[in-house]
Write a protein that holds these residues in place. Structure first.
Motif, PDB file in Angstrom:
ATOM      1  N   LEU A 174       4.533  13.359  -0.863  1.00 38.96           N
ATOM      2  CA  LEU A 174       3.528  12.392  -1.323  1.00 38.96           C
ATOM      3  C   LEU A 174       3.576  12.293  -2.848  1.00 38.96           C
ATOM      4  O   LEU A 174       2.632  12.621  -3.561  1.00 38.96           O
ATOM      5  CB  LEU A 174       2.148  12.816  -0.823  1.00 38.96           C
ATOM      6  N   THR A 175       4.729  11.821  -3.336  1.00 39.78           N
ATOM      7  CA  THR A 175       4.991  11.656  -4.774  1.00 39.78           C
ATOM      8  C   THR A 175       5.710  10.328  -4.991  1.00 39.78           C
ATOM      9  O   THR A 175       6.009   9.605  -4.035  1.00 39.78           O
ATOM     10  CB  THR A 175       5.875  12.794  -5.317  1.00 39.78           C
ATOM     11  N   LEU A 176       6.047  10.037  -6.241  1.00 36.77           N
ATOM     12  CA  LEU A 176       6.860   8.852  -6.535  1.00 36.77           C
ATOM     13  C   LEU A 176       8.339   9.096  -6.242  1.00 36.77           C
ATOM     14  O   LEU A 176       9.125   8.151  -6.221  1.00 36.77           O
ATOM     15  CB  LEU A 176       6.687   8.447  -8.007  1.00 36.77           C
ATOM     16  N   GLY A 177       8.710  10.354  -6.023  1.00 41.98           N
ATOM     17  CA  GLY A 177      10.092  10.660  -5.690  1.00 41.98           C
ATOM     18  C   GLY A 177      11.046  10.284  -6.810  1.00 41.98           C
ATOM     19  O   GLY A 177      10.820  10.582  -7.981  1.00 41.98           O
ATOM     20  N   ALA A 178      12.118   9.579  -6.443  1.00 40.37           N
ATOM     21  CA  ALA A 178      13.190   9.259  -7.385  1.00 40.37           C
ATOM     22  C   ALA A 178      13.007   7.866  -7.968  1.00 40.37           C
ATOM     23  O   ALA A 178      13.808   6.959  -7.749  1.00 40.37           O
ATOM     24  CB  ALA A 178      14.548   9.379  -6.693  1.00 40.37           C
ATOM     25  N   GLY A 179      11.891   7.670  -8.703  1.00 32.86           N
ATOM     26  CA  GLY A 179      11.748   6.443  -9.465  1.00 32.86           C
ATOM     27  C   GLY A 179      10.898   5.355  -8.862  1.00 32.86           C
ATOM     28  O   GLY A 179      11.065   4.177  -9.205  1.00 32.86           O
ATOM     29  N   ASP A 180       9.966   5.694  -7.986  1.00 31.28           N
ATOM     30  CA  ASP A 180       9.086   4.674  -7.417  1.00 31.28           C
ATOM     31  C   ASP A 180       7.985   4.311  -8.419  1.00 31.28           C
ATOM     32  O   ASP A 180       7.898   4.884  -9.504  1.00 31.28           O
ATOM     33  CB  ASP A 180       8.477   5.177  -6.104  1.00 31.28           C
ATOM     34  N   ILE A 181       7.116   3.381  -8.026  1.00 25.86           N
ATOM     35  CA  ILE A 181       6.090   2.872  -8.923  1.00 25.86           C
ATOM     36  C   ILE A 181       4.731   2.916  -8.235  1.00 25.86           C
ATOM     37  O   ILE A 181       4.648   2.785  -7.001  1.00 25.86           O
ATOM     38  CB  ILE A 181       6.432   1.428  -9.371  1.00 25.86           C
ATOM     39  N   GLY A 182       3.679   3.135  -9.008  1.00 27.14           N
ATOM     40  CA  GLY A 182       2.330   3.165  -8.465  1.00 27.14           C
ATOM     41  C   GLY A 182       1.341   2.604  -9.476  1.00 27.14           C
ATOM     42  O   GLY A 182       1.665   2.409 -10.652  1.00 27.14           O
ATOM     43  N   LEU A 208      13.975   7.196 -19.004  1.00 27.80           N
ATOM     44  CA  LEU A 208      13.261   8.345 -18.446  1.00 27.80           C
ATOM     45  C   LEU A 208      14.242   9.064 -17.534  1.00 27.80           C
ATOM     46  O   LEU A 208      14.749   8.458 -16.583  1.00 27.80           O
ATOM     47  CB  LEU A 208      12.039   7.861 -17.659  1.00 27.80           C
ATOM     48  N   ALA A 209      14.535  10.331 -17.816  1.00 25.26           N
ATOM     49  CA  ALA A 209      15.591  11.009 -17.075  1.00 25.26           C
ATOM     50  C   ALA A 209      15.245  12.468 -16.823  1.00 25.26           C
ATOM     51  O   ALA A 209      14.572  13.113 -17.630  1.00 25.26           O
ATOM     52  CB  ALA A 209      16.913  10.910 -17.828  1.00 25.26           C
ATOM     53  N   CYS A 261      15.376   6.576 -14.750  1.00 26.09           N
ATOM     54  CA  CYS A 261      14.901   5.194 -14.772  1.00 26.09           C
ATOM     55  C   CYS A 261      15.255   4.582 -16.121  1.00 26.09           C
ATOM     56  O   CYS A 261      15.166   5.253 -17.150  1.00 26.09           O
ATOM     57  CB  CYS A 261      13.389   5.115 -14.579  1.00 26.09           C
ATOM     58  N   VAL A 262      15.627   3.316 -16.094  1.00 25.80           N
ATOM     59  CA  VAL A 262      15.931   2.572 -17.312  1.00 25.80           C
ATOM     60  C   VAL A 262      15.045   1.336 -17.336  1.00 25.80           C
ATOM     61  O   VAL A 262      15.001   0.579 -16.359  1.00 25.80           O
ATOM     62  CB  VAL A 262      17.415   2.169 -17.374  1.00 25.80           C
ATOM     63  N   PHE A 263      14.353   1.132 -18.456  1.00 27.83           N
ATOM     64  CA  PHE A 263      13.433   0.013 -18.613  1.00 27.83           C
ATOM     65  C   PHE A 263      13.987  -0.940 -19.668  1.00 27.83           C
ATOM     66  O   PHE A 263      14.131  -0.545 -20.836  1.00 27.83           O
ATOM     67  CB  PHE A 263      12.046   0.514 -19.005  1.00 27.83           C
ATOM     68  N   SER A 290      -1.494 -10.394 -13.285  1.00 33.27           N
ATOM     69  CA  SER A 290      -1.350 -10.836 -11.901  1.00 33.27           C
ATOM     70  C   SER A 290      -0.303 -11.949 -11.818  1.00 33.27           C
ATOM     71  O   SER A 290      -0.302 -12.888 -12.622  1.00 33.27           O
ATOM     72  CB  SER A 290      -2.686 -11.347 -11.362  1.00 33.27           C
ATOM     73  N   GLY A 291       0.609 -11.815 -10.868  1.00 35.64           N
ATOM     74  CA  GLY A 291       1.655 -12.814 -10.678  1.00 35.64           C
ATOM     75  C   GLY A 291       2.936 -12.529 -11.440  1.00 35.64           C
ATOM     76  O   GLY A 291       3.933 -13.231 -11.262  1.00 35.64           O
ATOM     77  N   GLU A 292       2.939 -11.489 -12.275  1.00 33.09           N
ATOM     78  CA  GLU A 292       4.137 -11.145 -13.036  1.00 33.09           C
ATOM     79  C   GLU A 292       5.044 -10.197 -12.233  1.00 33.09           C
ATOM     80  O   GLU A 292       4.643  -9.624 -11.229  1.00 33.09           O
ATOM     81  CB  GLU A 292       3.759 -10.487 -14.362  1.00 33.09           C
ATOM     82  N   THR A 293       6.265 -10.058 -12.734  1.00 33.51           N
ATOM     83  CA  THR A 293       7.248  -9.181 -12.106  1.00 33.51           C
ATOM     84  C   THR A 293       7.706  -8.128 -13.106  1.00 33.51           C
ATOM     85  O   THR A 293       8.085  -8.456 -14.235  1.00 33.51           O
ATOM     86  CB  THR A 293       8.461  -9.979 -11.607  1.00 33.51           C
ATOM     87  N   ILE A 294       7.651  -6.868 -12.702  1.00 30.79           N
ATOM     88  CA  ILE A 294       8.171  -5.758 -13.490  1.00 30.79           C
ATOM     89  C   ILE A 294       9.596  -5.482 -13.045  1.00 30.79           C
ATOM     90  O   ILE A 294       9.866  -5.341 -11.849  1.00 30.79           O
ATOM     91  CB  ILE A 294       7.311  -4.493 -13.297  1.00 30.79           C
ATOM     92  N   THR A 295      10.523  -5.410 -13.996  1.00 35.93           N
ATOM     93  CA  THR A 295      11.923  -5.130 -13.681  1.00 35.93           C
ATOM     94  C   THR A 295      12.352  -3.827 -14.347  1.00 35.93           C
ATOM     95  O   THR A 295      12.121  -3.627 -15.540  1.00 35.93           O
ATOM     96  CB  THR A 295      12.841  -6.269 -14.153  1.00 35.93           C
ATOM     97  N   TYR A 296      12.953  -2.950 -13.562  1.00 35.30           N
ATOM     98  CA  TYR A 296      13.530  -1.729 -14.122  1.00 35.30           C
ATOM     99  C   TYR A 296      14.648  -1.253 -13.205  1.00 35.30           C
ATOM    100  O   TYR A 296      14.898  -1.839 -12.135  1.00 35.30           O
ATOM    101  CB  TYR A 296      12.472  -0.645 -14.323  1.00 35.30           C
TER     102      TYR A 296
END
Length: 373
Positions: A184-192, A287-288, A304-306, A328-334
């Motif tokens: 129950l974590t973000l694991g390998a690069g998830d988002i919350g 972030l590594a 992760c690379v942003f 709201s309505g935007e997209t985050i890319t990484y």
């Protein structure tokens, strides 16, 4: 000999004159080499250079040798991009010829699929690494997990179908294994979502759609049920793609929410109890983490690379976290992914951090495609 060479040149000129071939130039403006990198060429550029292009009779050639390519649709009927896998030195350029001819077979180097036999997993891989996320069927089970999982592989073959069928992928039989722990974590690069100074996990996806499936890029989209936290309702979808040869997937997170201000979110990597190298490079957007060695299983690096520079980062809640904000309505890319030392491509924290910094530099200096006359 001179006569044959002259005939060949005249034939080439004649073919170009009647629209049977075209030439594209791809320039690498960066300071690092692009090694077997998938380059995206807009289909409109191809049509401009080669108006009579026939997709059933298309060869892409560099220095007389055919180049592997893919016609990317991105879930649409019309072709969106021509994808080619090439190598280009720093500050150098190559030329590709587009000509009429039956293309050679391209062996698939990427693959993705829904896995209903394993509680709605969705898994994807390339010739370097494999990943999975968890579906709604896992909700409520004692083995539930939220974040992204990474599978350690040391073969350039595609293994997902075989490993799932054998159902013994937690042991290394010579090709690798899954030993990475998500829970129950973000694991390998998830988002919350990040509210009240805590991570609000998004839980598991509800529906899926494959947009492209190889041979050089596989792309899929997953959607999540709306959820409410602190009176704010958040609806999210992710579009994830993986290129041949890359250690990292591209993640595009589309977020619709009811917050009055930009919604704070975090992308992150779960950290183990043992001390191990963690890189929080806010300036370059990297972030590594180089995990502690896991017995005889080896060591996994996660990162992760942003693309947007100056991303605030922190070590908190047993995670390395990068803080992001979205209207709201935007997209985050990484980009997020990993490497396994037993694959013998990246075998130390220094090598992993260097790879990610070079990857970040390449995203800021992408290849430039021009039509040559």
């Amino acid at each position: 000999m001179r006569f044959c060479l002259l005939l060949g040149m005249l034939a080439g000129f004649a073919a170009k004159a009647i629209g049977q071939q075209a030439t594209l130039k791809i320039t690498n403006p960066g300071n690092t080499s692009l090694s077997q990198t998938v380059v995206e060429i807009p289909w409109a550029t191809v049509q401009k250079a080669y108006p009579k292009v026939d997709t059933a009779q298309l060869q892409v050639v560099q220095n007389g040798n055919e180049v592997a390519y893919q016609l990317e649709h991105h879930g649409q009927k019309a072709i969106q991009n021509l994808l080619v896998q090439v190598s280009i030195g720093p500050k150098q350029a190559i030329q590709l010829m587009l000509r009429r001819g039956k293309p050679a077979h391209v062996e698939a180097k990427t693959y993705c699929r829904y896995v209903p036999e394993r509680y709605d997993d969705f898994a994807w891989e390339n010739d370097q690494v494999a990943f999975r996320i968890y579906g709604a069927a896992l909700n409520g089970r004692s083995d539930n997990a939220y974040g992204s999982d990474i599978w350690a592989k040391r073969t350039d073959k595609l293994i997902l179908d075989r490993w799932y069928k054998q159902n013994d992928y937690h042991k290394d039989h010579g090709e690798g294994l899954d030993y990475y722990h998500v829970g129950l974590t973000l694991g390998a690069g998830d988002i919350g979502v990040f509210l009240n100074d805590s991570i609000q996990y998004i839980h598991n996806y509800r529906s899926w759609e494959i947009l492209d499936n190889g041979p050089l890029r596989s792309t899929f989209r997953v959607k999540y049920d709306p959820y409410t936290v602190n009176g704010i309702t958040v609806t999210e979808s992710k579009t994830i793609s993986l290129d041949a040869g890359s250690q990292l997937s591209k993640v595009q997170v589309h977020v619709v929410h009811t917050a009055r201000q930009p919604l704070p979110m975090v992308a992150g990597i779960t950290l183990r109890p043992e001390e191990s190298p963690l890189l929080l490079d806010e300036k370059t957007g990297v972030l590594a983490y180089w995990e502690p060695t896991h017995g005889n299983d080896g060591t996994i690096g996660v990162g992760c690379v942003f693309p947007k520079a100056s991303v605030p980062m922190m070590r908190k809640y047993q995670h390395g976290l990068a803080k992001l904000y979205t209207k709201s309505g935007e997209t985050i890319t990484y980009y997020t992914g990993g490497a396994w030392d037993k694959a013998e491509r990246i075998t130390s924290s220094d090598a992993w951090f260097t790879y990610l910094r070079q990857f970040a530099s390449q995203q800021k200096n992408p290849p430039v495609v021009t039509v040559t006359k």
